[in-house]
Design an enzyme around this catalytic site. Structure first.
Site, short mmCIF file in Angstrom:
data_model
loop_
_atom_site.label_atom_id
_atom_site.label_comp_id
_atom_site.label_asym_id
_atom_site.label_seq_id
_atom_site.Cartn_x
_atom_site.Cartn_y
_atom_site.Cartn_z
N VAL A 1 0.86 -1.18 0.00
CA VAL A 1 0.00 0.00 0.00
C VAL A 1 0.90 1.23 0.00
O VAL A 1 1.84 1.32 0.79
CB VAL A 1 -0.92 0.02 1.25
CG1 VAL A 1 -1.67 1.34 1.35
CG2 VAL A 1 -1.90 -1.15 1.19
N LYS A 2 0.60 2.18 -0.87
CA LYS A 2 1.41 3.41 -0.94
C LYS A 2 0.89 4.37 0.13
O LYS A 2 0.27 5.41 -0.15
CB LYS A 2 1.34 4.02 -2.34
CG LYS A 2 2.51 4.95 -2.66
CD LYS A 2 2.50 5.29 -4.14
CE LYS A 2 3.57 6.33 -4.46
NZ LYS A 2 4.94 5.80 -4.34
N ALA A 3 1.15 4.00 1.39
CA ALA A 3 0.67 4.76 2.54
C ALA A 3 1.70 5.81 2.94
O ALA A 3 2.91 5.54 2.91
CB ALA A 3 0.39 3.82 3.71
N TYR B 1 6.48 5.76 4.42
CA TYR B 1 7.66 6.38 3.83
C TYR B 1 8.64 6.93 4.86
O TYR B 1 9.72 7.41 4.51
CB TYR B 1 7.23 7.43 2.80
CG TYR B 1 6.91 6.75 1.49
CD1 TYR B 1 7.80 6.78 0.43
CD2 TYR B 1 5.76 5.99 1.35
CE1 TYR B 1 7.54 6.10 -0.75
CE2 TYR B 1 5.49 5.31 0.19
CZ TYR B 1 6.38 5.37 -0.86
OH TYR B 1 6.13 4.67 -2.03
#
Length: 306
Positions: free
Chosen positions: A154-156, A160
């Protein structure tokens, strides 16, 4: 580089300085949001700005919204229309990086599922110098987040912090970037991009079970490598020492594009120069995203009416 003057927030075009979040929103307090980075490529001959693989990015955004259980987000098609409207509002006729964020808003407890807000903006930006010159990277002392801890596919936004820790360490140590290993010591990804290796003329990349983000650029290169270059592509767990056994190593992602990695931990990769397969993949990729491959036009969304 500055963001273009107009953004879209909750479906409305607003000046950059008016696109704001409250300090107690769930996005600020808990890092609760999902985002996408897209590229829009300007083709001067065609006088067109092409958004690359908009549908695939929106589909991945929808997946992240579902996994984070954000309730009340707008239909994904509405977000897509907002991105195009924002690019038109800025009268953009140059290559740019588009950022879309769907986030937890309001002022509630950790388990809140709404309200949900969203925004998108564009940063006029061409390719980095690393696309031509290549990068010198290190293997980070930070492990890649594991699927049992946070969902790496998931590009949460909160994920990052892991990438940031690795990149800050690398910059302090005099490198251009970092590679992260899984908790089991296998190669995962770079600090913001996926990784591919060339071994014995074949393209090798960590499998999607290696705690990677399931990258749209990675999927694009796999298809181009097979269809245009006739390469065998292998997806499997990759050992750290294979980085030095490889003839070539490259990183790929929407923001990074296709970047040669020319050394790892100050040990040259192959000849220490960008290799022929990396260069061939770059040529195929940039021709595709700029609308120069008629057979790949389904991947492109025009910004300007034709």
């Amino acid at each position: 580089m500055p963001t273009a003057p107009f953004m879209v927030q909750n479906g409305r075009i607003v000046p950059y300085e008016e696109c704001r979040l409250h300090g107690f929103s769930g996005a600020v307090k808990y890092g609760c949001g999902v985002f996408e980075g897209l590229r829009a490529y300007w083709n001067a001959d065609q006088q067109q700005l092409w958004v690359f693989r908009l549908k695939e990015h929106l589909d991945r955004l929808a997946f992240g919204i579902r996994v984070l259980r954000l309730e009340g987000a707008p239909p994904i098609e509405e977000i897509g229309r907002g991105v195009i409207e924002m690019l038109r509002a800025n009268d953009l006729h140059e290559t740019c990086h588009v950022r879309v964020i769907v986030h937890l808003d309001g002022d509630d407890e950790l388990s809140a599922r709404g309200p949900v807000g969203w925004m998108a903006g564009a940063v006029p930006r061409g390719s980095s110098r690393f696309v031509e010159a290549g990068m010198h990277v290190k293997v980070s002392s930070w492990a890649r987040i594991a699927d049992a801890a946070l969902p790496p596919r998931v590009k949460a936004t909160g994920n990052y912090l892991n990438n940031r820790a690795a990149e800050l360490e690398a910059k302090r140590d005099g490198y251009d970037g970092a590679l992260l290993l899984t908790a089991e010591g296998k190669l995962s990804e770079a600090s913001g991009a996926c990784v591919m290796l060339v071994r014995d003329g074949r393209l090798l990349t960590p499998s999607v079970t290696s705690d990677i983000l399931e990258s749209i650029t990675r999927a694009t290169l796999i298809e181009l490598a097979r269809a245009e270059l006739g390469l065998e592509v292998i997806e499997r767990p990759v050992d750290r020492s294979e980085l030095w056994a490889a003839e070539e190593v490259l990183a790929c992602g929407t923001g990074w594009e296709v970047v040669p990695i020319v050394s790892v931990d100050r040990l040259p990769v192959g000849t220490g120069e960008p290799g022929p397969i990396t260069r061939a993949l770059q040529r195929a990729y940039f021709a595709t995203v700029r609308g120069e491959r008629p057979e790949r036009m389904a991947w492109l969304t025009p910004v300007w009416p034709r």
